[in-house]
Enzyme design. Structure first.
Site, short mmCIF file in Angstrom:
data_model
loop_
_atom_site.label_atom_id
_atom_site.label_comp_id
_atom_site.label_asym_id
_atom_site.label_seq_id
_atom_site.Cartn_x
_atom_site.Cartn_y
_atom_site.Cartn_z
N PHE A 118 14.04 19.86 11.19
CA PHE A 118 12.65 19.44 11.25
C PHE A 118 12.12 19.36 9.83
CE2 PHE A 118 9.03 19.05 14.17
CZ PHE A 118 9.69 18.77 15.34
N GLN A 238 -4.36 17.81 9.22
CA GLN A 238 -3.09 17.10 9.05
C GLN A 238 -3.05 15.76 9.79
OE1 GLN A 238 0.71 18.69 10.97
NE2 GLN A 238 1.13 18.85 8.78
N HIS A 240 -0.37 13.35 11.11
CA HIS A 240 1.06 13.30 11.38
C HIS A 240 1.54 11.89 11.07
CE1 HIS A 240 4.89 13.43 13.44
NE2 HIS A 240 4.73 14.72 13.69
N LEU A 250 1.63 10.97 19.86
CA LEU A 250 2.59 11.48 18.89
C LEU A 250 4.03 11.13 19.23
CD1 LEU A 250 2.44 13.39 16.37
CD2 LEU A 250 3.61 15.00 17.85
N GLU A 253 8.52 14.56 15.16
CA GLU A 253 9.39 14.59 14.00
C GLU A 253 10.85 14.80 14.40
OE1 GLU A 253 6.94 16.61 11.30
OE2 GLU A 253 8.65 17.76 10.55
N ARG A 284 4.96 16.66 6.14
CA ARG A 284 4.19 15.60 6.80
C ARG A 284 3.20 14.91 5.89
NH1 ARG A 284 3.20 18.64 12.57
NH2 ARG A 284 5.34 18.31 13.25
N HIS A 365 -3.87 14.99 13.63
CA HIS A 365 -2.97 15.80 14.43
C HIS A 365 -3.33 17.28 14.51
CE1 HIS A 365 0.72 16.74 16.45
NE2 HIS A 365 1.17 17.48 15.47
N ARG A 407 0.61 21.98 7.39
CA ARG A 407 1.48 22.75 8.28
C ARG A 407 2.84 22.10 8.42
NH1 ARG A 407 3.00 22.36 13.67
NH2 ARG A 407 1.45 20.81 14.24
C1 FAD Z 1 1.34 15.71 20.64
C2 FAD Z 1 1.52 17.00 19.92
C3 FAD Z 1 2.79 17.49 19.66
C4 FAD Z 1 2.96 18.69 18.99
N1 FAD Z 1 4.24 19.16 18.76
C5 FAD Z 1 4.39 20.36 18.15
C6 FAD Z 1 5.69 20.91 17.94
O1 FAD Z 1 6.70 20.33 18.30
N2 FAD Z 1 5.79 22.11 17.34
C7 FAD Z 1 4.68 22.80 16.95
O2 FAD Z 1 4.84 23.90 16.43
N3 FAD Z 1 3.44 22.31 17.15
C8 FAD Z 1 3.27 21.11 17.74
N4 FAD Z 1 2.01 20.62 17.94
C9 FAD Z 1 0.85 21.45 17.62
C10 FAD Z 1 0.64 22.49 18.71
O3 FAD Z 1 1.05 21.98 19.94
C11 FAD Z 1 -0.81 22.91 18.85
O4 FAD Z 1 -1.32 23.22 17.61
C12 FAD Z 1 -0.90 24.13 19.73
O5 FAD Z 1 -0.28 23.91 20.96
C13 FAD Z 1 -2.32 24.62 19.95
O6 FAD Z 1 -2.26 25.68 20.89
P1 FAD Z 1 -3.50 26.58 21.18
O7 FAD Z 1 -3.06 27.64 22.12
O8 FAD Z 1 -4.12 27.01 19.91
O9 FAD Z 1 -4.54 25.60 21.88
P2 FAD Z 1 -4.39 24.58 23.13
O10 FAD Z 1 -3.06 24.61 23.75
O11 FAD Z 1 -4.95 23.30 22.69
O12 FAD Z 1 -5.35 25.22 24.19
C14 FAD Z 1 -6.74 25.26 24.01
C15 FAD Z 1 -7.32 25.95 25.20
O13 FAD Z 1 -8.68 26.20 24.96
C16 FAD Z 1 -9.43 25.83 26.08
N5 FAD Z 1 -10.77 25.53 25.62
C17 FAD Z 1 -11.15 24.71 24.61
N6 FAD Z 1 -12.48 24.72 24.48
C18 FAD Z 1 -12.95 25.57 25.42
C19 FAD Z 1 -14.25 26.01 25.79
N7 FAD Z 1 -15.36 25.57 25.19
N8 FAD Z 1 -14.36 26.89 26.82
C20 FAD Z 1 -13.26 27.34 27.49
N9 FAD Z 1 -12.02 26.94 27.17
C21 FAD Z 1 -11.88 26.08 26.14
C22 FAD Z 1 -8.67 24.72 26.73
O14 FAD Z 1 -8.96 24.65 28.09
C23 FAD Z 1 -7.23 25.16 26.49
O15 FAD Z 1 -6.82 26.03 27.52
C24 FAD Z 1 1.84 19.42 18.59
C25 FAD Z 1 0.55 18.93 18.85
C26 FAD Z 1 0.39 17.72 19.49
C27 FAD Z 1 -0.98 17.19 19.69
#
Ligand code: FAD
Ligand code: SF4
Ligand code: SF4
Ligand code: FES
Lengths: 595, 239
Positions: A118, A238, A240, A250, A253, A284, A365, A407
């Protein structure tokens, strides 16, 4: 309006990877509830594709120190080195914990977890890419999200699904509750808690072209900001390099990790020029800028704003042979490693990536900045490191800062698990020794007034108009490259949009039930706040570093800017200070970044 | 091109019964997703139109709806796949068999309740390895249940199933798919408990192999095949 009150030791806002990891740990020692505006399995963690980084060394020699160094270098030395150390050391055990929870990783022939290359992850001695990304096909995030939700069911974690947090309630500088709307019936609930954790994910919807879900509107940082607390490093967002053109979704990578290469209109593998050693697998920010420069120089495909990502077996094999590698791939291998990518290309463009190159463009991203925390996920109220009692943040919404100015791929999923777990443990400990801070009188009074203002708003500007204008100006002036006049224009536009949002908003739905018209309008308010903070933070950082590239200040300036940006709410405005020092405890001195 | 939308509307706060709302959109591109167009109706014409969505690319499972009578994720259907003429019509309604909350939004609780009954979580067959490392699993054993790990709990399958429409007691294909994911995982030790649950009245025997579910699945999971494998495992008393 009637307000229902609940009491829990710990309340976690958000049910993505970070939120559920925190909830699993917190609920083992304290009465815990998770509030999520989406059903947990709808969270954006489920879209993460490529992998989760950990130096398991299942295939190549690897060490946590190498992972830590790559993280610091990838972050253009703005990464706090103690945070990088925590991430890289604990990643190993965290990934193994996921496997022990049942996560179905891809396997090596010996039955261990499969790993792949990666961007930016290297063998520190040879500088060559190292296989560090643990994965389950190209749906690693999906597997993490499912596995954590499954374990939450197993451990009977309490969920309030489709409850949207709309206010953080504090009393005398201590966090004591959350106000949330039950989306189904529109009722307001107050959750009284000893410890509260924000795990609300990112805010990519500030930009026009993004890989982020519609729900990623930055509610978490906005609530913390409105409670009078600072946000850190917001200028670092970031882009991407490989978003599908034109939709922005997306393309992981991992496509390049498996051997895919970027090609311009002249058929050149242009990353050879920008990053001679690791080429397409550079960080990135480096790759995204390179694509922009190619496009600017007229070498986009057919002169348009995109280039090609080529993962056709014949192309991959040609470059593998050129690099003197024995490995060869065929279409079946590509399909088995990238089934979802193949499906996206097919569904949205009608192409088969093993037969035609994929058109790509950079896409908004990931937020490196966010709510400042210490290494135990406790939220800070100042650059000096003062902790807000009872308040925590983890995952993308938090800024530890482990990702610094940029990142590395696979480090977010690692961050969720490592720091989500820390937040859960810290909150259970805190709840054991702390008492409930009493709620202020009429704790939801102010937010109810704001919600009712939006519900009854009868101006002429529909929320989507404001949102689209904001997204466009952010894309034009606060994306891959920035300079003073553009930033000023963005700031003026966002401020003007904010005043229209206050004075001229038009919402159609005045009902209580499942009023997404109202909630989308409320989310827009959060995004406008973050757009203003992001732009001001970008204006004040007069250098180029990682994801923040100033055309008017093209060099990194370690003398003046090897320091975090803190944005403080002050007298209804924003004060930018550079008053949180970068931790350099691993001893990696800022060096020029070459890949 | 121009496209007409016919959308099933119902707001329990104001409507006595459901009705069809009609909306016309101009400047529709063949590559537009139905989700984008539903958004355009909501944003540009009628903010009260209510739907769920999040990821916009077919992986979060939020936006299962019936498009021209077929269960689909609105974000995965492009206009050009509907064979519309200029001015043609698209009909969108909520998925069937779950109570309608408002417009295209249904109550998912009964669906998740069924899911939770099949023990959709890992019950390890062996203690943690003493070396502090991962449990090992051969690529072949891992491949055995790969297909059913893809499920995003969108309910397209369950709400296209005539047996589920006939009786909401039936756990439905999605729950069985998720049970399959664990039953055929060589690391798991609760196969028998799950098979017992699924051999009850509400379990797999309600499936009449009508095959609606498989084509409905946006993740291309071979749903009916998974159900067949579970049936066979029940008859054999093990995987
Ligand atoms: C397409 C894509 C591919 C990716 N691939 C990778 C990868 O391969 N490897 C990697 O390390 N990272 C990757 N990332 C980044 C990574 O997936 C995210 O940064 C990460 O999953 C975020 O997780 P989180 O738990 O912080 O938030 P999220 O999984 O986004 O969850 C947010 C939560 O907050 C809740 N929420 C939001 N606002 C409120 C509110 N006001 N009240 C109540 N609930 C709320 C939502 O319901 C949800 O449950 C990728 C990101 C994307 C977009
Ligand atoms: S095969 Fe079984 S589960 Fe699938 S639709 Fe038919 S009856 Fe329902
Ligand atoms: S099996 Fe397919 S259709 Fe059914 S819930 Fe899972 S993803 Fe949706
Ligand atoms: S919006 Fe996520 S599946 Fe359609």
């Amino acid at each position: 309006m009637d307000v229902k009150t609940h009491q829990f030791d710990v309340v976690v806002i958000g049910a993505g990877g970070a939120g559920m990891m925190a909830a699993l740990y917190a609920s083992r020692g304290a009465k815990t509830a998770v509030i999520s505006k989406l059903y947990p399995t709808r969270s954006h963690t489920g879209t993460a594709q490529g992998g989760i980084g950990a130096a398991l060394a299942n295939l190549d020699e690897d060490h946590w120190e190498w992972h830590a160094f790559d993280t610091v270098k990838g972050g253009d030395y703005l990464t706090d080195q103690n945070a990088a150390e925590t991430l890289a050391r604990e990643a190993i055990d965290a990934v193994i914990e996921l496997e022990l929870m049942g996560l179905p990783f891809d396997r090596n022939p010996d039955g261990t977890i499969s790993q792949r290359r990666f961007g930016g992850h290297t063998n520190n001695q040879t500088k060559k890419p190292v296989r560090r990304a643990c994965h389950a096909a190209d749906r690693t995030g999906h597997m993490i999200l499912q596995t954590l939700y499954q374990n939450c069911i197993k451990e009977k974690v309490t969920f309030f699904d489709e409850y949207q947090a709309i206010d953080l309630i504090t009393n005398n500088g201590k966090a004591c509750g959350v106000a949330a709307v039950c989306i189904d019936d529109g009722e307001i609930h107050v959750f009284h808690a000893k410890a509260i954790c924000f795990a609300t994910g990112g805010w990519g919807r500030l930009w026009e072209t993004t890989s982020n879900a519609h729900s990623l509107t930055g509610d978490g940082p906005a609530l913390v900001w409105r409670a009078g607390l600072p946000l850190q490093d917001m200028e670092f967002f970031q882009f991407h390099p490989t978003g599908l053109y034109p939709v922005g979704l997306l393309i992981t990578e991992a496509v390049r990790g498996e051997g895919g290469v970027l090609i311009n209109d002249k058929g050149e593998r242009f990353m050879e020029r920008y990053a001679p050693t690791i080429k397409d697998l550079a960080s990135r920010d480096v790759v995204a800028r390179s694509i922009y420069l190619e496009v600017q120089a007229g070498r986009g495909i057919g002169g348009k704003r995109y280039v090609h990502l080529d993962v056709r077996p014949e192309t991959v094999n040609r470059y593998l042979a050129e690099a003197g590698e024995d490995r060869r791939v065929d279409a079946d291998y590509i399909l088995s490693k990238l089934p979802d990518i193949t499906d996206f290309c097919h569904t949205y463009l009608g192409i088969d990536p093993t037969k035609s190159p994929i058109p790509i463009q950079p896409t908004a991203h990931y937020g490196m900045g966010g709510i400042p925390t210490d290494l135990n996920a406790a939220v800070l109220s100042s650059g000096a490191g003062t902790v807000v009692p009872g308040l925590y943040a983890a995952g993308e919404v938090a800024c530890v800062s482990v990702h610094g100015a940029n990142r590395l791929g696979t480090n977010s999923l690692t961050d969720l698990i490592v720091f989500g777990r820390k937040a859960g443990k810290a909150m259970a400990d805190y709840a054991r020794q702390a008492d409930f801070v009493p709620l202020p009188t009429n704790p939801a009074g102010k937010i109810i007034a704001e919600i009712e203002r939006i519900r009854k708003s009868s101006g002429k500007t529909k929320p989507y108009m404001i949102r689209q204008e904001m997204q466009k100006v952010m894309m034009d002036h606060v994306s891959v490259f920035r300079e003073a006049p553009g930033l000023q224009k963005a700031l003026d536009t966002v401020r003007e949009l904010k005043s229209r949002y206050q004075d001229d908003l038009a919402v159609d739905d005045r009902g209580m039930r499942f009023n997404t018209d109202l909630l989308e309008a409320w989310e827009l308010g959060c995004m406008l706040d973050l757009a203003e903070i992001t732009t001001l933070s970008a204006m004040e950082r007069k250098e180029s570093r990682g994801g923040h590239s100033r055309e008017d200040y093209p060099k990194r300036d370690d003398v003046n800017f090897l320091v975090h940006t803190m944005a403080y709410p002050e007298k209804g405005g924003i004060r930018i200070a550079h008053d949180r020092a970068v931790d350099l405890s691993l001893g990696y001195q800022p060096a020029e970044r070459v890949y | 091109m121009k496209v007409k939308f016919r959308i099933r509307r119902f707001n329990p706060e104001v409507d006595k019964k459901p009705y069809w709302g009609e909306y016309t959109l101009d400047n529709v591109e063949p590559t537009d997703r139905i989700l984008e167009l539903l958004h355009r109706v909501k944003w540009e014409q009628d903010g009260t139109l209510t739907l769920r969505r999040s990821c916009a690319h077919g992986v979060c499972g939020s936006d299962a709806v019936r498009i021209n009578g077929v269960n689909k994720l609105a974000c995965k259907v492009l206009v050009k796949t509907l064979d519309l003429k200029d001015g043609g019509q698209v009909q969108v309604e909520p998925i069937l068999g779950l109570p309608v909350v408002k417009d295209l939004v249904v109550d998912f609780e009964p669906f998740f309740d069924h899911y939770r009954t099949v023990m959709p979580y890992f019950m390890p067959a062996t203690p943690r390895p003493g070396d502090g490392r991962e449990r090992r699993q051969s690529p072949e054993d891992r491949a055995r249940f790969d297909d059913t790990t893809k499920c995003i709990l969108c309910a397209c399958c369950t709400t296209s199933c005539p047996s589920f429409w006939a009786s909401g007691e039936y756990v439905g294909p999605a729950a069985i798919v998720n049970a399959h994911r664990f039953i055929f995982d060589s690391r798991d030790g609760a196969t028998q408990e799950r098979l017992n649950i699924l051999s009850e009245e509400s379990g797999v025997w309600r499936c009449r192999t009508i095959f609606n579910c498989t084509p409905a699945c946006p993740r291309e999971i071979e749903v009916t095949r998974a159900i067949g494998e579970v049936k066979l495992a029940i008859q054999r008393n093990g995987r």
